[in-house]
Design an enzyme around this catalytic site. Structure first.
Site, PDB file in Angstrom:
ATOM      1  N   GLU A 104      23.513  66.088  12.223  1.00  0.00           N
ATOM      2  CA  GLU A 104      23.514  67.447  13.148  1.00  0.00           C
ATOM      3  C   GLU A 104      22.102  67.141  13.963  1.00  0.00           C
ATOM      4  O   GLU A 104      22.201  67.702  15.465  1.00  0.00           O
ATOM      5  CB  GLU A 104      23.438  68.648  12.569  1.00  0.00           C
ATOM      6  CG  GLU A 104      24.950  68.801  11.989  1.00  0.00           C
ATOM      7  CD  GLU A 104      24.878  69.962  10.722  1.00  0.00           C
ATOM      8  OE1 GLU A 104      24.376  69.855   9.773  1.00  0.00           O
ATOM      9  OE2 GLU A 104      25.324  71.089  11.084  1.00  0.00           O
TER      10      GLU A 104
ATOM     11  N   ASN B 260      14.883  73.691  13.763  1.00  0.00           N
ATOM     12  CA  ASN B 260      16.018  74.482  13.095  1.00  0.00           C
ATOM     13  C   ASN B 260      15.348  75.297  12.227  1.00  0.00           C
ATOM     14  O   ASN B 260      14.675  75.231  11.151  1.00  0.00           O
ATOM     15  CB  ASN B 260      16.877  73.597  12.099  1.00  0.00           C
ATOM     16  CG  ASN B 260      17.869  74.267  11.443  1.00  0.00           C
ATOM     17  OD1 ASN B 260      18.144  75.612  11.493  1.00  0.00           O
ATOM     18  ND2 ASN B 260      18.758  73.444  10.746  1.00  0.00           N
TER      19      ASN B 260
ATOM     20  N   ARG C 175      18.503  74.391  17.215  1.00  0.00           N
ATOM     21  CA  ARG C 175      19.883  74.565  16.405  1.00  0.00           C
ATOM     22  C   ARG C 175      19.969  76.502  16.537  1.00  0.00           C
ATOM     23  O   ARG C 175      19.222  76.965  16.016  1.00  0.00           O
ATOM     24  CB  ARG C 175      20.018  74.216  14.934  1.00  0.00           C
ATOM     25  CG  ARG C 175      21.055  74.639  14.372  1.00  0.00           C
ATOM     26  CD  ARG C 175      21.161  74.417  12.834  1.00  0.00           C
ATOM     27  NE  ARG C 175      22.320  74.652  12.425  1.00  0.00           N
ATOM     28  CZ  ARG C 175      22.632  75.242  11.169  1.00  0.00           C
ATOM     29  NH1 ARG C 175      21.513  75.283  10.428  1.00  0.00           N
ATOM     30  NH2 ARG C 175      23.677  75.515  10.810  1.00  0.00           N
TER      31      ARG C 175
ATOM     32  N   ARG D 281      29.486  80.757  -2.252  1.00  0.00           N
ATOM     33  CA  ARG D 281      30.422  81.579  -1.496  1.00  0.00           C
ATOM     34  C   ARG D 281      31.676  81.891  -1.910  1.00  0.00           C
ATOM     35  O   ARG D 281      32.300  80.441  -2.176  1.00  0.00           O
ATOM     36  CB  ARG D 281      30.166  81.263  -0.105  1.00  0.00           C
ATOM     37  CG  ARG D 281      28.792  81.555   0.500  1.00  0.00           C
ATOM     38  CD  ARG D 281      28.684  80.988   2.037  1.00  0.00           C
ATOM     39  NE  ARG D 281      27.836  80.031   2.188  1.00  0.00           N
ATOM     40  CZ  ARG D 281      27.555  79.352   3.392  1.00  0.00           C
ATOM     41  NH1 ARG D 281      28.369  79.621   4.190  1.00  0.00           N
ATOM     42  NH2 ARG D 281      26.538  78.724   3.253  1.00  0.00           N
TER      43      ARG D 281
ATOM     44  N   HIS E 202      29.310  75.028  11.487  1.00  0.00           N
ATOM     45  CA  HIS E 202      29.347  73.624  11.617  1.00  0.00           C
ATOM     46  C   HIS E 202      29.808  72.631  12.794  1.00  0.00           C
ATOM     47  O   HIS E 202      30.236  71.607  12.464  1.00  0.00           O
ATOM     48  CB  HIS E 202      29.985  73.190  10.387  1.00  0.00           C
ATOM     49  CG  HIS E 202      29.391  73.725   8.981  1.00  0.00           C
ATOM     50  ND1 HIS E 202      29.993  73.633   7.811  1.00  0.00           N
ATOM     51  CD2 HIS E 202      28.138  73.715   8.513  1.00  0.00           C
ATOM     52  CE1 HIS E 202      29.290  74.238   7.014  1.00  0.00           C
ATOM     53  NE2 HIS E 202      28.084  74.297   7.232  1.00  0.00           N
TER      54      HIS E 202
END
Ligand code: AMP
Length: 402
Positions: free
Chosen positions: A384, A7, A91, A241, A180
């Site tokens: 993940e 990743n 990923r 965010r 996601h």
């Protein structure tokens, strides 16, 4: 089959080496500060202490090379040589509309991933660097791309189009993509297993609540709506965010604060969210502590976050015409009984309620709703890396070295 899960971020590489016989993590680690002073590798072989190697790591190729050296090191390595890696799973953040599932990486696929850099300028370029580095270092090892966006490609047009001129979608691909995806898919499948059912028979709302946070409506196994949009900025308020805002705020800020587009982007991505509201931290642990000591804005940030999640849950119940299960995952979702309780408080009209005793759980898969609740609530730790390894295994089974 041993799968190397990679990743790559702009200045980091996270990795795991997973033996698919038994899905056992053999080693995992992280490279930080690529191209900066103080770059280092933290490598943890299964069941052993973490080894930290400080070295100059100018680019991703050197980084991947260091990881391979660590994995094959005579002292703290876990495989004899690079030949011990059968496949690599990457990923990849953005697959645009082209990639609806994980895929074996060919030169054509790589071009497709590069083409998506235009809509994911921060995320896809480092992903591509990771693929190129692995290609150079492990020429004949098959590599698979696993996309954050792929699971959401089943979202229908009514849910993915914005109220912009249709040409903006045709010309620039401006639409909701969602992120996601591997996490939402994984925890929904786990929830169905725990219910002794198939996702194809269930309507599930998955709440991935970490530093980045998103919620997905999964109707009969397919993502039908999700809160993140064209970028991971839309939807819930997050650590730093803003999540959704009135778009008219952007030109207003540019004019009043004399900000450039880049500065507004930074303001919305890095200075907003629960950090911006509380002025204390982007981490919910700090907020809970500050709120407990009477800090009003920290309490407000917590309240706003829980309210937004609840609102999304309600809207996705409406979108799916009902719900059978709600799942909490990621850093906050897995670890905060307090936040789960706060979010679910008021959802009794759906036919569900949290059991406070069962809810006292962290990082463990468990049903936390009261017995006989019509709508089940679960905590399910996401994984993940495992999904990336499983997809890589599924695609590479049968292919030995190319
Ligand atoms: P993630 O992005 O999934 O790694 O989640 C990281 C975030 O989860 C942190 O920034 C915290 O806000 C939150 N988190 C992690 N552990 C806890 C905890 N024990 N209690 C509350 N929040 C937590």
């Amino acid at each position: 089959m041993v799968v190397f899960v990679v990743n790559c971020g702009s200045s980091s590489i996270k990795y795991q080496l997973i033996n698919m016989e038994g899905e056992i993590v053999m080693a995992k680690g992280l490279i930080e500060r690529i191209g900066m002073e103080g770059s280092l590798l933290k490598h943890t072989p299964a069941g052993k202490d973490t080894v930290t190697v400080e070295a100059d790591i100018p680019d991703h190729k050197v980084g991947i090379q260091m990881v391979i050296e660590a994995l094959t090191n005579s002292e703290y390595g876990v495989i004899g040589s690079m030949k011990g890696i059968d496949a690599v799973g990457h990923r990849i953040v953005h697959g645009g509309e082209r990639f609806t599932d994980s895929v074996l990486i060919t030169s054509d696929v790589l071009k497709g991933i590069e083409a998506c850099s235009e809509i994911a300028p921060l995320h896809n370029p480092p992903n591509v660097l990771g693929i190129r580095a692995c290609t150079e270092l492990m020429q004949d090892v098959p590599q698979v791309a696993v996309f954050d966006t792929a699971f959401h490609q089943t979202i229908p047009r009514v849910a993915f189009l914005y109220g912009l001129p249709y040409e903006s979608y045709v010309k620039y691909g401006l639409r909701r993509y969602g992120f996601h995806g591997t996490s939402h898919k994984y925890v929904a499948q786990k929830a169905a297993e725990m219910m002794g059912e198939h996702t194809s028979d269930l309507r599930i709302i998955t709440c991935h609540l970490g530093n980045g946070a998103s919620i997905t409506a999964i109707k009969y196994g397919k993502s039908v709506d999700t809160s993140m949009g064209y970028t991971p900025l839309e939807g819930l308020i997050m650590g730093t965010r803003s999540g959704e805002i009135d778009p008219a705020i952007i030109p207003f800020l540019m004019e009043k604060e004399n900000m450039t587009a880049q500065e507004v982007d930074n303001y919305l991505n890095k200075q907003s969210g629960i950090l911006g509201i509380s002025g204390v931290s982007s981490d919910f642990r700090d907020l809970e502590e500050a709120a407990n000591s009477g800090d009003e804005r920290s309490q407000l940030a917590i309240d706003i976050f829980a309210y937004k999640v609840k609102k999304y849950i309600g809207s996705y119940v409406a979108a799916m015409g009902g719900v059978d299960a709600i799942v909490f995952t990621a850093g906050l979702g897995e670890n905060s009984p307090f936040m789960r309780d706060k979010i679910c408080n008021g959802l009794e009209y759906l036919g569900t309620r949290i059991d406070p005793v069962l809810n006292a759980v962290r990082r463990k898969a468990r049903e936390i709703s009261i017995r006989r609740a019509r709508v089940k609530i679960f905590v399910i730790p996401t994984n993940e890396e495992l999904v990336i390894a499983q997809d890589t295994y599924r695609i590479c089974r049968g292919i030995t070295k190319l």
